[in-house]
Design a protein around this motif. Structure first.
Motif, PDB file in Angstrom:
ATOM      1  N   ALA A   1       0.840  -1.184   0.000  1.00 60.83           N
ATOM      2  CA  ALA A   1       0.000   0.000   0.000  1.00 60.83           C
ATOM      3  C   ALA A   1       0.883   1.245   0.000  1.00 60.83           C
ATOM      4  N   HIS A   2       0.263   2.403  -0.123  1.00 65.09           N
ATOM      5  CA  HIS A   2       0.988   3.669  -0.256  1.00 65.09           C
ATOM      6  C   HIS A   2       2.127   3.760   0.766  1.00 65.09           C
ATOM      7  N   PRO A   3       3.308   4.273   0.370  1.00 60.78           N
ATOM      8  CA  PRO A   3       4.438   4.361   1.314  1.00 60.78           C
ATOM      9  C   PRO A   3       4.109   5.071   2.627  1.00 60.78           C
ATOM     10  N   ALA A   4       3.252   6.088   2.559  1.00 59.27           N
ATOM     11  CA  ALA A   4       2.875   6.784   3.790  1.00 59.27           C
ATOM     12  C   ALA A   4       2.108   5.858   4.730  1.00 59.27           C
ATOM     13  N   LEU A   5       1.243   5.005   4.152  1.00 63.74           N
ATOM     14  CA  LEU A   5       0.518   4.031   4.963  1.00 63.74           C
ATOM     15  C   LEU A   5       1.465   2.984   5.536  1.00 63.74           C
ATOM     16  N   LEU A   6       2.449   2.575   4.729  1.00 64.78           N
ATOM     17  CA  LEU A   6       3.436   1.605   5.202  1.00 64.78           C
ATOM     18  C   LEU A   6       4.226   2.177   6.375  1.00 64.78           C
ATOM     19  N   LEU A   7       4.702   3.417   6.224  1.00 66.27           N
ATOM     20  CA  LEU A   7       5.471   4.039   7.290  1.00 66.27           C
ATOM     21  C   LEU A   7       4.613   4.222   8.545  1.00 66.27           C
ATOM     22  N   THR A   8       3.363   4.640   8.369  1.00 63.42           N
ATOM     23  CA  THR A   8       2.453   4.793   9.513  1.00 63.42           C
ATOM     24  C   THR A   8       2.254   3.461  10.220  1.00 63.42           C
ATOM     25  N   GLY A   9       2.068   2.403   9.440  1.00 58.43           N
ATOM     26  CA  GLY A   9       1.892   1.089  10.032  1.00 58.43           C
ATOM     27  C   GLY A   9       3.111   0.643  10.815  1.00 58.43           C
ATOM     28  N   ILE A  10       4.302   0.845  10.249  1.00 60.57           N
ATOM     29  CA  ILE A  10       5.538   0.465  10.937  1.00 60.57           C
ATOM     30  C   ILE A  10       5.675   1.224  12.256  1.00 60.57           C
ATOM     31  N   VAL A  11       5.418   2.534  12.227  1.00 57.65           N
ATOM     32  CA  VAL A  11       5.552   3.356  13.432  1.00 57.65           C
ATOM     33  C   VAL A  11       4.562   2.905  14.503  1.00 57.65           C
ATOM     34  N   LEU A  12       3.298   2.661  14.120  1.00 49.21           N
ATOM     35  CA  LEU A  12       2.302   2.260  15.114  1.00 49.21           C
ATOM     36  C   LEU A  12       2.588   0.872  15.674  1.00 49.21           C
ATOM     37  N   VAL A  13       3.050  -0.037  14.841  1.00 49.12           N
ATOM     38  CA  VAL A  13       3.443  -1.353  15.345  1.00 49.12           C
ATOM     39  C   VAL A  13       4.604  -1.221  16.319  1.00 49.12           C
TER      40      VAL A  13
ATOM     41  N   PHE B   1       3.220 -17.900   5.939  1.00 43.55           N
ATOM     42  CA  PHE B   1       2.041 -17.037   5.858  1.00 43.55           C
ATOM     43  C   PHE B   1       2.323 -15.656   5.267  1.00 43.55           C
ATOM     44  N   GLY B   2       3.579 -15.280   5.126  1.00 43.74           N
ATOM     45  CA  GLY B   2       3.924 -13.946   4.648  1.00 43.74           C
ATOM     46  C   GLY B   2       4.080 -12.976   5.808  1.00 43.74           C
ATOM     47  N   THR B   3       5.015 -12.059   5.663  1.00 45.19           N
ATOM     48  CA  THR B   3       5.330 -11.137   6.759  1.00 45.19           C
ATOM     49  C   THR B   3       4.144 -10.270   7.136  1.00 45.19           C
ATOM     50  N   GLU B   4       3.380  -9.819   6.144  1.00 43.59           N
ATOM     51  CA  GLU B   4       2.274  -8.901   6.437  1.00 43.59           C
ATOM     52  C   GLU B   4       1.251  -9.537   7.370  1.00 43.59           C
ATOM     53  N   ARG B   5       0.845 -10.757   7.049  1.00 43.92           N
ATOM     54  CA  ARG B   5      -0.151 -11.426   7.893  1.00 43.92           C
ATOM     55  C   ARG B   5       0.414 -11.788   9.259  1.00 43.92           C
ATOM     56  N   VAL B   6       1.681 -12.163   9.308  1.00 44.19           N
ATOM     57  CA  VAL B   6       2.300 -12.500  10.590  1.00 44.19           C
ATOM     58  C   VAL B   6       2.351 -11.282  11.510  1.00 44.19           C
TER      59      VAL B   6
ATOM     60  N   ALA C   1      -4.228   0.090  11.183  1.00 43.56           N
ATOM     61  CA  ALA C   1      -3.298   0.794  10.293  1.00 43.56           C
ATOM     62  C   ALA C   1      -2.501  -0.177   9.434  1.00 43.56           C
ATOM     63  N   TRP C   2      -2.278  -1.409   9.923  1.00 44.67           N
ATOM     64  CA  TRP C   2      -1.500  -2.393   9.176  1.00 44.67           C
ATOM     65  C   TRP C   2      -2.343  -3.163   8.166  1.00 44.67           C
ATOM     66  N   LEU C   3      -3.646  -3.142   8.314  1.00 43.06           N
ATOM     67  CA  LEU C   3      -4.533  -3.928   7.461  1.00 43.06           C
ATOM     68  C   LEU C   3      -4.351  -3.652   5.966  1.00 43.06           C
ATOM     69  N   PRO C   4      -4.133  -2.400   5.515  1.00 43.31           N
ATOM     70  CA  PRO C   4      -3.915  -2.183   4.069  1.00 43.31           C
ATOM     71  C   PRO C   4      -2.753  -2.976   3.499  1.00 43.31           C
ATOM     72  N   GLN C   5      -1.715  -3.215   4.310  1.00 41.95           N
ATOM     73  CA  GLN C   5      -0.580  -4.004   3.821  1.00 41.95           C
ATOM     74  C   GLN C   5      -1.000  -5.449   3.554  1.00 41.95           C
ATOM     75  N   VAL C   6      -1.818  -5.989   4.448  1.00 36.00           N
ATOM     76  CA  VAL C   6      -2.286  -7.367   4.283  1.00 36.00           C
ATOM     77  C   VAL C   6      -3.187  -7.483   3.057  1.00 36.00           C
ATOM     78  N   LEU C   7      -4.077  -6.517   2.886  1.00 38.28           N
ATOM     79  CA  LEU C   7      -4.989  -6.539   1.740  1.00 38.28           C
ATOM     80  C   LEU C   7      -4.235  -6.413   0.427  1.00 38.28           C
ATOM     81  N   ARG C   8      -3.244  -5.535   0.395  1.00 41.62           N
ATOM     82  CA  ARG C   8      -2.447  -5.363  -0.827  1.00 41.62           C
ATOM     83  C   ARG C   8      -1.630  -6.618  -1.127  1.00 41.62           C
ATOM     84  N   ALA C   9      -1.096  -7.238  -0.067  1.00 40.45           N
ATOM     85  CA  ALA C   9      -0.339  -8.472  -0.266  1.00 40.45           C
ATOM     86  C   ALA C   9      -1.230  -9.570  -0.819  1.00 40.45           C
TER      87      ALA C   9
END
Length: 420
Positions: A27-39, A93-98, A201-209
């Motif tokens: 998903a969009h890099p801004a969403l990826l960065l937001t997800g990483i920060v919140l995790v 399972f892939g990193t996103e889902r894990v 916030a991480w869900l878009p990464q899983v959906l895109r994957a």
């Protein structure tokens, strides 16, 4: 052959002989960065939040001092136990889902920990430790894959965010208790909300994957092998052991001082309130070290001098505590803050700098953090036992000073310009 998220596509050179990693399109890099920060905010917050509440938990359940100490020790121990399992999970399972699953499990562990039962309290600690272990190992591989040219800098971002989350949680636990009016249970349980926010916030990464997998991206057999091949004989590699010992003993020094630094200062005559402020200041300084040191590491071909410098600063800070624990407390807090935050950031940077692929980073992360947290779990207990045996803090601090020299030796090897 369909490409899973753990098996990203690989490009080849013009000659078609040398595989080159290709950044996946999430998903969009801004969403990826937001997800990483919140995790990353979640990866230390629920551990730090419990420290100001230990006395109240002890009174609620009538726990002994030893049993109360396990509330903070058990999650650290199970971070070491859970770490080796993660590379298998990410390959399957892939990193996103894990990552999504681990954040949700972490939130569940936070809620389990506040149920009105001693068994639930410790079971929650176990669940939290395993969930954090999965995140600890998954994140370096993810950063390696998504930011191959800026892996060290991004490591600095998420390691800094981890410490910010810990500082925030330690500072807000008591105010949250007063604001929510539900005692320590409400205060600690509230941190499950942060895990839920991170999961959303991480869900878009899983959906895109999932969408990418459904689209049927493919890569040749050689590319598949290059991207998913494990590091052969990693547990027999001197470099892997040097990285693991650097992380492990550095973490032991951190967790020992987290457990005992305010007590050491108070036992030497410092007011307990001031001792708490000194400790909080040291934690705050860690943020700067965790951010800056990986940035420097990423600009160097060798990180030997940087690793030895972190070990030397650890030793210097411990020596000040040993020689002048009260008059030198603020100086020691500053030095130790830089050293501890910098060692954390550098240890995580080694994982991405000493490997050639996301799969390799996950595998090295699993080994180094398994060794690291099992070693680190012995620090607070061992220091407390030595203090009880000798009636003084001289022997524990002297032993920590000697261990700083071991960190320097391990860092000298880990900082070589080579990969596994």
């Amino acid at each position: 052959m369909a490409v899973t998220r753990a098996q990203q596509p690989v490009a080849t050179t013009a000659a078609g002989s040398v595989p080159l990693p290709v950044r996946s399109r999430l998903a969009h890099p801004a969403l990826l960065l937001t997800g990483i920060v919140l995790v990353a905010l979640n990866m230390r917050a629920c551990l730090a939040a419990v420290s100001p509440m230990v006395a109240e938990i002890q009174r609620t359940f009538g726990l002994s001092a030893t049993a109360s100490g396990l509330i903070t020790t058990v999650p650290v121990l199970f971070q070491g136990v859970g770490a080796p399992l993660t590379p298998r999970l990410t390959r399957r399972f892939g990193t996103e889902r894990v990552v999504l699953g681990a954040v949700l499990v972490l939130g569940a562990g936070v809620l389990l920990r506040v149920l009105p039962s001693v068994a639930a309290l410790y079971a929650g600690c176990v669940v939290i430790g395993v969930a954090i272990a999965v995140l600890n190992v998954s994140m370096p591989g993810l950063v390696k894959r998504e930011f191959p040219g800026r892996a060290a800098a991004m490591t600095g971002v998420y390691s800094t965010t981890m410490l910010v989350g810990a500082t925030m949680a330690a500072g807000l636990s008591v105010p949250l208790e007063h604001a929510l009016g539900g005692g320590w249970q409400a205060s600690l349980g509230a941190w499950s909300v942060l895990a839920l926010v991170a999961a959303v916030a991480w869900l878009p990464q899983v959906l895109r994957a999932r969408a990418g997998a459904a689209a049927g991206g493919t890569a040749g057999p050689a590319a598949q092998a290059a991207s998913s091949r494990p590091i052969e004989g990693i547990w027999r590699s001197p470099l892997a052991w040097q990285i693991s010992l650097f992380m492990g003993i550095s973490s032991l020094l951190v967790y020992t001082l987290v457990a005992w630094m305010p007590t050491i200062l108070a036992d030497h005559g410092m007011d307990r309130g001031e001792a708490g402020l000194v400790f909080a200041f040291s934690n705050l300084v860690q943020v700067a070290g965790a951010f800056l040191v990986p940035l420097f590491a990423g600009r160097m071909t060798r990180q030997r001098a940087l690793a030895v410098s972190m070990a030397a600063l650890n030793g210097l800070g411990i020596a000040v505590l040993l020689i002048a624990p009260v008059s030198g407390a603020w100086v020691a807090a500053t030095i130790l803050g830089v050293a501890q935050g910098g060692s954390l950031g550098l240890g995580l940077a080694f994982i991405v700098l000493r490997t050639d692929s996301a799969a390799g980073a996950a595998q090295l992360g699993g080994m180094s953090q398994a060794v690291g947290y099992l070693v680190a779990a012995a620090g607070p207990v061992g220091a407390g036992a030595l203090h009880q045996l000798t009636g003084d803090w001289t022997v524990p601090l002297a032993l920590m000073l000697a261990l700083a020299a071991v960190v320097a030796a391990a860092g000298w090897g880990a900082g070589r310009n080579r990969t596994l």
